[in-house]
Design an enzyme around this catalytic site. Structure first.
Site, PDB file in Angstrom:
ATOM      1  N   ASP A   1      53.085  43.964  30.594  1.00  0.00           N
ATOM      2  CA  ASP A   1      53.385  42.590  30.966  1.00  0.00           C
ATOM      3  C   ASP A   1      54.568  42.141  30.107  1.00  0.00           C
ATOM      4  OD1 ASP A   1      53.431  39.895  31.429  1.00  0.00           O
ATOM      5  OD2 ASP A   1      51.382  39.512  30.780  1.00  0.00           O
ATOM      6  N   ASP A  52      44.646  43.240  36.975  1.00  0.00           N
ATOM      7  CA  ASP A  52      44.297  43.318  35.549  1.00  0.00           C
ATOM      8  C   ASP A  52      43.655  41.998  35.165  1.00  0.00           C
ATOM      9  OD1 ASP A  52      46.146  41.623  33.383  1.00  0.00           O
ATOM     10  OD2 ASP A  52      47.037  41.800  35.373  1.00  0.00           O
TER      11      ASP A  52
END
Length: 376
Positions: free
Chosen positions: A92, A271
């Protein structure tokens, strides 16, 4: 990266596919355990592989940049070697962390100036240096630097933020395309759709992101407090625009029910910190419903944690024992519950995949959604 669709569900937009990276193949739909700072909390890498059966894990640019710092990761030969994980990793970009540190950051066209939550030191993230940072970390899939808007969010702010995210995306792509991987293998770049809960903004953003023609696409800015119905509505809008022949990643989602409903809308990758965070607080997800292990009713229940579970902890320990560990604040409680919840999440997406291939996904999904929400 290669993405191959193997089966499409006839009653929904769900699909079973395969993503191929240099560090291995990923069968989708897939859930990615969150290893924020180079570790999935309370879980060994051996357990991730053998018991949880994770095919890919997630790391976070913001946290890894601050600690252990890039020079350590680079000296180790990249994050894979540093944490001894030979399967795929996604990072990320840090956009969500910047969003969550609202009182410690300042956003401008150039990037984001922020204060470290660790020691108060000042740092700056731009689309360019976030690409460089993720090159150094060495993940297989890296994310665009974006602004994640809060919920609720005024339309004008959401529009301006989305437009800036698109300008940042151009800068991310230029930097990514002018650099190469540090460790002898290629990396893949995903842009991120924004637009809060406004249909026209989501449509505009999805069209813009699709026009960049990258190898995969992500949807951000959801699961930030909006009602689930709004999340599904925005996901459906975006999935109808993003190219079908590329993987779609819904960031930060979510509950088991959220995941099944989003698979039905055409999402391939997920996620969320929920399975591990909730595990540490004594919440266990099972296919029959949710267990709060702290409840009095489990005090002398010596049956296995989960008769239907796939991890070794499910059969080896009793509910009464796990309740005792949780109440005693023993570290083992977090370990057992985290392994259980993650193994369940990976079982759930794998079972969804099997049902898509069998042609029975839609009926199974509707049955499971009712069961998963029950409190046991």
């Amino acid at each position: 990266m290669k993405f191959t669709i193997q089966h499409n569900d006839k009653q929904s937009q769900a699909r079973a596919a395969e993503i191929e990276t240099v560090h291995g193949k990923i069968q989708t739909p897939i859930f990615m355990p969150v290893g924020t700072a180079g570790t999935v909390k309370a879980v060994h890498q051996r357990e991730l592989k053998n018991d949880i059966k994770a095919q890919i894990i997630l790391g976070n640019t913001y946290h890894l940049y601050l600690r252990p710092r890039l020079e350590i990761i680079e000296q180790a030969g990249g994050l894979h070697k540093f944490i001894n994980w030979d399967r795929p990793i996604l990072t990320d970009s840090g956009g969500y962390q910047v969003y969550s540190l609202a009182d410690k950051r300042k956003i401008s066209e150039e990037g984001v100036k922020f204060t470290s939550h660790i020691d108060g030191s000042s740092h700056f993230f731009s689309p360019e240096n976030v690409m460089d940072i993720q090159r150094t970390i060495g993940a297989d899939i890296i994310m665009a630097f974006d602004e994640c808007t809060p919920y609720p969010c005024e339309y004008d702010y959401a529009k301006k933020s989305m437009e800036m995210t698109h300008r940042w995306l151009k800068r991310c792509c230029d930097r990514f395309d002018s650099t190469s991987g540090r460790y002898g293998y290629e990396q893949t770049f995903f842009p991120i759709v924004q637009g809060s809960v406004y249909k026209d903004l989501r449509e505009k953003s999805a069209e813009t992101i699709a026009s960049f023609q990258r190898e995969g696409n992500a949807i951000g800015g959801l699961s930030v407090g909006e009602p689930a119905e709004e999340m599904y509505a925005m996901t459906e809008v975006v999935c109808n625009i993003l190219p079908k022949e590329k993987p779609r990643y819904l960031m930060g989602v979510g509950t088991p029910v959220n995941i099944l409903e989003s698979i039905a809308l055409g999402i391939d990758m997920f996620d969320c910190v929920m399975p591990t965070r909730n595990a540490r607080n004594g919440m266990l997800f099972t296919q029959n419903g949710i267990i709060n292990i702290r409840n009095e009713k489990w005090k002398n229940d010596f049956s296995p944690i989960d008769e239907d579970g796939t991890a070794f902890v499910d059969k080896e320990y009793s509910k009464a024992y796990l309740r005792h560990l949780n109440y005693s604040q023993e570290i083992l409680a977090a370990q057992i519950a985290s392994i259980h919840n993650l193994a369940f999440y990976l079982w759930l997406v794998n079972e969804a995949r099997n049902k898509i291939i069998e042609g029975t996904f839609y009926e199974w999904k509707n049955k499971m959604v009712k069961q998963l929400n029950q409190r046991l």
